[in-house]
Write a protein that holds these residues in place. Structure first.
Motif, PDB file in Angstrom:
ATOM      1  N   ARG A   1       0.858  -1.199   0.000  1.00 31.10           N
ATOM      2  CA  ARG A   1       0.000   0.000   0.000  1.00 31.10           C
ATOM      3  C   ARG A   1       0.890   1.242   0.000  1.00 31.10           C
ATOM      4  O   ARG A   1       1.848   1.324   0.775  1.00 31.10           O
ATOM      5  N   ARG A   2       0.588   2.178  -0.886  1.00 31.34           N
ATOM      6  CA  ARG A   2       1.362   3.433  -0.929  1.00 31.34           C
ATOM      7  C   ARG A   2       0.854   4.367   0.165  1.00 31.34           C
ATOM      8  O   ARG A   2      -0.310   4.722   0.201  1.00 31.34           O
ATOM      9  N   LEU A   3       1.758   4.775   1.046  1.00 29.63           N
ATOM     10  CA  LEU A   3       1.391   5.637   2.161  1.00 29.63           C
ATOM     11  C   LEU A   3       1.625   7.111   1.871  1.00 29.63           C
ATOM     12  O   LEU A   3       0.860   7.965   2.304  1.00 29.63           O
ATOM     13  N   ALA A   4       2.708   7.406   1.146  1.00 28.06           N
ATOM     14  CA  ALA A   4       3.033   8.812   0.853  1.00 28.06           C
ATOM     15  C   ALA A   4       4.089   8.856  -0.244  1.00 28.06           C
ATOM     16  O   ALA A   4       4.829   7.889  -0.450  1.00 28.06           O
ATOM     17  N   SER A   5       4.157   9.984  -0.934  1.00 28.60           N
ATOM     18  CA  SER A   5       5.172  10.189  -1.971  1.00 28.60           C
ATOM     19  C   SER A   5       5.751  11.583  -1.835  1.00 28.60           C
ATOM     20  O   SER A   5       5.019  12.549  -1.564  1.00 28.60           O
ATOM     21  N   ARG A   6       7.067  11.684  -2.013  1.00 29.67           N
ATOM     22  CA  ARG A   6       7.761  12.971  -1.941  1.00 29.67           C
ATOM     23  C   ARG A   6       8.958  12.949  -2.869  1.00 29.67           C
ATOM     24  O   ARG A   6       9.748  11.991  -2.848  1.00 29.67           O
ATOM     25  N   ASN A   7       9.068  13.985  -3.689  1.00 30.72           N
ATOM     26  CA  ASN A   7      10.256  14.157  -4.530  1.00 30.72           C
ATOM     27  C   ASN A   7      10.593  12.919  -5.358  1.00 30.72           C
ATOM     28  O   ASN A   7      11.764  12.544  -5.509  1.00 30.72           O
ATOM     29  N   GLY A   8       9.558  12.272  -5.896  1.00 33.94           N
ATOM     30  CA  GLY A   8       9.787  11.148  -6.793  1.00 33.94           C
ATOM     31  C   GLY A   8      10.042   9.814  -6.133  1.00 33.94           C
ATOM     32  O   GLY A   8      10.334   8.828  -6.828  1.00 33.94           O
ATOM     33  N   VAL A   9       9.956   9.755  -4.808  1.00 32.32           N
ATOM     34  CA  VAL A   9      10.103   8.479  -4.111  1.00 32.32           C
ATOM     35  C   VAL A   9       8.863   8.259  -3.237  1.00 32.32           C
ATOM     36  O   VAL A   9       8.154   9.213  -2.907  1.00 32.32           O
ATOM     37  N   SER A  10       8.607   7.011  -2.865  1.00 33.51           N
ATOM     38  CA  SER A  10       7.375   6.693  -2.136  1.00 33.51           C
ATOM     39  C   SER A  10       7.637   5.807  -0.932  1.00 33.51           C
ATOM     40  O   SER A  10       8.478   4.900  -0.971  1.00 33.51           O
ATOM     41  N   LEU A  11       6.874   6.078   0.119  1.00 26.46           N
ATOM     42  CA  LEU A  11       6.879   5.233   1.309  1.00 26.46           C
ATOM     43  C   LEU A  11       5.794   4.177   1.117  1.00 26.46           C
ATOM     44  O   LEU A  11       4.621   4.503   0.955  1.00 26.46           O
ATOM     45  N   ILE A  12       6.207   2.913   1.126  1.00 30.16           N
ATOM     46  CA  ILE A  12       5.299   1.799   0.862  1.00 30.16           C
ATOM     47  C   ILE A  12       5.208   0.895   2.094  1.00 30.16           C
ATOM     48  O   ILE A  12       6.219   0.574   2.714  1.00 30.16           O
ATOM     49  N   GLU A  13       3.980   0.505   2.410  1.00 25.88           N
ATOM     50  CA  GLU A  13       3.768  -0.504   3.444  1.00 25.88           C
ATOM     51  C   GLU A  13       3.698  -1.865   2.762  1.00 25.88           C
ATOM     52  O   GLU A  13       2.932  -2.061   1.822  1.00 25.88           O
ATOM     53  N   PHE A  14       4.518  -2.801   3.220  1.00 28.56           N
ATOM     54  CA  PHE A  14       4.525  -4.158   2.693  1.00 28.56           C
ATOM     55  C   PHE A  14       4.050  -5.117   3.779  1.00 28.56           C
ATOM     56  O   PHE A  14       4.536  -5.065   4.916  1.00 28.56           O
ATOM     57  N   ARG A  15       3.127  -5.998   3.408  1.00 34.51           N
ATOM     58  CA  ARG A  15       2.672  -7.051   4.327  1.00 34.51           C
ATOM     59  C   ARG A  15       2.870  -8.395   3.630  1.00 34.51           C
ATOM     60  O   ARG A  15       1.983  -8.871   2.913  1.00 34.51           O
ATOM     61  N   PRO A  16       4.026  -9.012   3.845  1.00 35.56           N
ATOM     62  CA  PRO A  16       4.298 -10.282   3.167  1.00 35.56           C
ATOM     63  C   PRO A  16       3.465 -11.420   3.753  1.00 35.56           C
ATOM     64  O   PRO A  16       3.390 -11.590   4.960  1.00 35.56           O
ATOM     65  N   GLU A  17       2.853 -12.176   2.853  1.00 36.37           N
ATOM     66  CA  GLU A  17       2.067 -13.338   3.279  1.00 36.37           C
ATOM     67  C   GLU A  17       2.968 -14.555   3.434  1.00 36.37           C
ATOM     68  O   GLU A  17       2.710 -15.445   4.243  1.00 36.37           O
ATOM     69  N   THR A  18       4.033 -14.583   2.634  1.00 40.67           N
ATOM     70  CA  THR A  18       5.047 -15.632   2.727  1.00 40.67           C
ATOM     71  C   THR A  18       6.345 -14.996   3.220  1.00 40.67           C
ATOM     72  O   THR A  18       6.439 -13.773   3.307  1.00 40.67           O
ATOM     73  N   GLY A  19       7.333 -15.822   3.496  1.00 40.23           N
ATOM     74  CA  GLY A  19       8.575 -15.289   4.052  1.00 40.23           C
ATOM     75  C   GLY A  19       9.809 -15.752   3.306  1.00 40.23           C
ATOM     76  O   GLY A  19      10.739 -16.315   3.895  1.00 40.23           O
ATOM     77  N   ARG A  20       9.833 -15.529   2.001  1.00 44.35           N
ATOM     78  CA  ARG A  20      10.991 -15.945   1.198  1.00 44.35           C
ATOM     79  C   ARG A  20      12.156 -14.980   1.364  1.00 44.35           C
ATOM     80  O   ARG A  20      11.965 -13.789   1.634  1.00 44.35           O
ATOM     81  N   THR A  21      13.345 -15.491   1.160  1.00 45.26           N
ATOM     82  CA  THR A  21      14.549 -14.670   1.222  1.00 45.26           C
ATOM     83  C   THR A  21      14.463 -13.523   0.216  1.00 45.26           C
ATOM     84  O   THR A  21      14.132 -13.744  -0.957  1.00 45.26           O
ATOM     85  N   HIS A  22      14.736 -12.311   0.672  1.00 48.21           N
ATOM     86  CA  HIS A  22      14.747 -11.110  -0.178  1.00 48.21           C
ATOM     87  C   HIS A  22      13.411 -10.851  -0.872  1.00 48.21           C
ATOM     88  O   HIS A  22      13.353 -10.135  -1.870  1.00 48.21           O
ATOM     89  N   GLN A  23      12.326 -11.424  -0.333  1.00 53.11           N
ATOM     90  CA  GLN A  23      11.025 -11.342  -1.013  1.00 53.11           C
ATOM     91  C   GLN A  23      10.598  -9.911  -1.304  1.00 53.11           C
ATOM     92  O   GLN A  23      10.236  -9.578  -2.440  1.00 53.11           O
ATOM     93  N   ILE A  24      10.617  -9.063  -0.301  1.00 53.52           N
ATOM     94  CA  ILE A  24      10.143  -7.688  -0.503  1.00 53.52           C
ATOM     95  C   ILE A  24      11.047  -6.941  -1.465  1.00 53.52           C
ATOM     96  O   ILE A  24      10.573  -6.177  -2.323  1.00 53.52           O
ATOM     97  N   ARG A  25      12.343  -7.173  -1.372  1.00 55.64           N
ATOM     98  CA  ARG A  25      13.290  -6.475  -2.250  1.00 55.64           C
ATOM     99  C   ARG A  25      13.050  -6.838  -3.718  1.00 55.64           C
ATOM    100  O   ARG A  25      13.039  -5.970  -4.598  1.00 55.64           O
ATOM    101  N   VAL A  26      12.847  -8.128  -3.993  1.00 54.71           N
ATOM    102  CA  VAL A  26      12.609  -8.563  -5.368  1.00 54.71           C
ATOM    103  C   VAL A  26      11.233  -8.119  -5.842  1.00 54.71           C
ATOM    104  O   VAL A  26      11.066  -7.654  -6.976  1.00 54.71           O
ATOM    105  N   HIS A  27      10.224  -8.239  -4.978  1.00 59.88           N
ATOM    106  CA  HIS A  27       8.875  -7.842  -5.372  1.00 59.88           C
ATOM    107  C   HIS A  27       8.774  -6.336  -5.627  1.00 59.88           C
ATOM    108  O   HIS A  27       8.020  -5.901  -6.503  1.00 59.88           O
ATOM    109  N   ALA A  28       9.519  -5.547  -4.869  1.00 59.06           N
ATOM    110  CA  ALA A  28       9.526  -4.110  -5.126  1.00 59.06           C
ATOM    111  C   ALA A  28      10.141  -3.823  -6.494  1.00 59.06           C
ATOM    112  O   ALA A  28       9.586  -3.063  -7.298  1.00 59.06           O
ATOM    113  N   ALA A  29      11.283  -4.453  -6.768  1.00 65.41           N
ATOM    114  CA  ALA A  29      11.992  -4.182  -8.020  1.00 65.41           C
ATOM    115  C   ALA A  29      11.266  -4.748  -9.235  1.00 65.41           C
ATOM    116  O   ALA A  29      11.141  -4.074 -10.265  1.00 65.41           O
ATOM    117  N   SER A  30      10.765  -5.975  -9.124  1.00 64.93           N
ATOM    118  CA  SER A  30      10.187  -6.647 -10.292  1.00 64.93           C
ATOM    119  C   SER A  30       8.659  -6.614 -10.323  1.00 64.93           C
ATOM    120  O   SER A  30       8.075  -6.702 -11.396  1.00 64.93           O
TER     121      SER A  30
END
Length: 217
Positions: free
Chosen positions: A132-161
């Protein structure tokens, strides 16, 4: 090093792990969480043991078990997806949508040149992240992530890809620009314990997030 204690009782301890502190000793040497476990006994005889993993750069809620029985039970709760995890990250960009779900399976690969990393793979392990996008400033955004699974680097890969916007400072799945560390923070952790009161821990927004103009609100 002093740690803020976010939750404490006879079987559990949640600390506010600082960014830059790895759980395991790096190959090149240097400090690790194991150097501070005796300090974190806080009057108990046994050394507390981490139940789950946080990357070196990731700050925030880290659960430690104070005895083997608790370690086994908490580890099972993570494996059975009975733990509510809330992360905050700052991504390079502004998503058009306000929220969504990323379901992209992940697999680990390793090469001599680049070392190991996680990649998208149809036959990989299922990985699901709600965001969920919480806020945006100067071209970047604060995102809330709630992972349902717990894979290694999951949030990092999901954000990028998945979002198409890597976390600021990520040297593996992004360009490392925008921050001296990967801006990912374990902001909240909740674990039900049957008849016992649940473990509930909340970690405040770290200074480097605040410096980019984002707030607790």
């Amino acid at each position: 090093m002093k740690f803020d204690i976010l939750f404490e009782d006879g079987e559990a301890l949640v600390i506010d792990k600082p960014a830059g502190l790895p759980l395991d000793r790096p190959r090149a040497g240097g400090p690790a969480l194991e150097d501070y476990l005796e300090q974190l006994t806080l009057g108990f005889q046994r050394l507390p043991q981490p139940v789950h993993r946080l990357d070196r750069d990731t700050s925030g809620c880290l659960l430690l078990a104070r005895n083997p029985k608790a370690l086994k039970r908490f580890s099972a709760a993570f494996e059975e997806r009975q733990v509510e995890k809330r992360y905050l990250g700052i991504v390079d960009g502004v998503p058009e949508e306000e929220e969504g779900t990323i379901a992209l399976s992940l697999s680990k690969v390793s090469t001599e040149k680049d070392g190991w990393r996680m990649i998208l793979a149809r036959k990989g392990k299922p990985a699901i992240t709600h965001w969920r996008r919480l806020a945006s400033r100067n071209g970047v955004s604060l995102i809330e992530f709630r992972p349902e699974t717990g894979r290694t680097h999951q949030i990092r890969v999901h954000a990028a890809s998945g979002l198409g916007m890597p976390l600021l400072g990520d040297p593996v799945y992004g360009s490392k620009k925008g921050a001296p560390r990967t801006l990912l923070h374990a902001a909240g952790l909740t674990i039900a314990r049957g008849e016992k009161p649940p473990i509930v821990a909340v970690s405040p927004l770290p200074a480097d997030f605040l410096a980019l103009g984002f707030s607790e609100d």
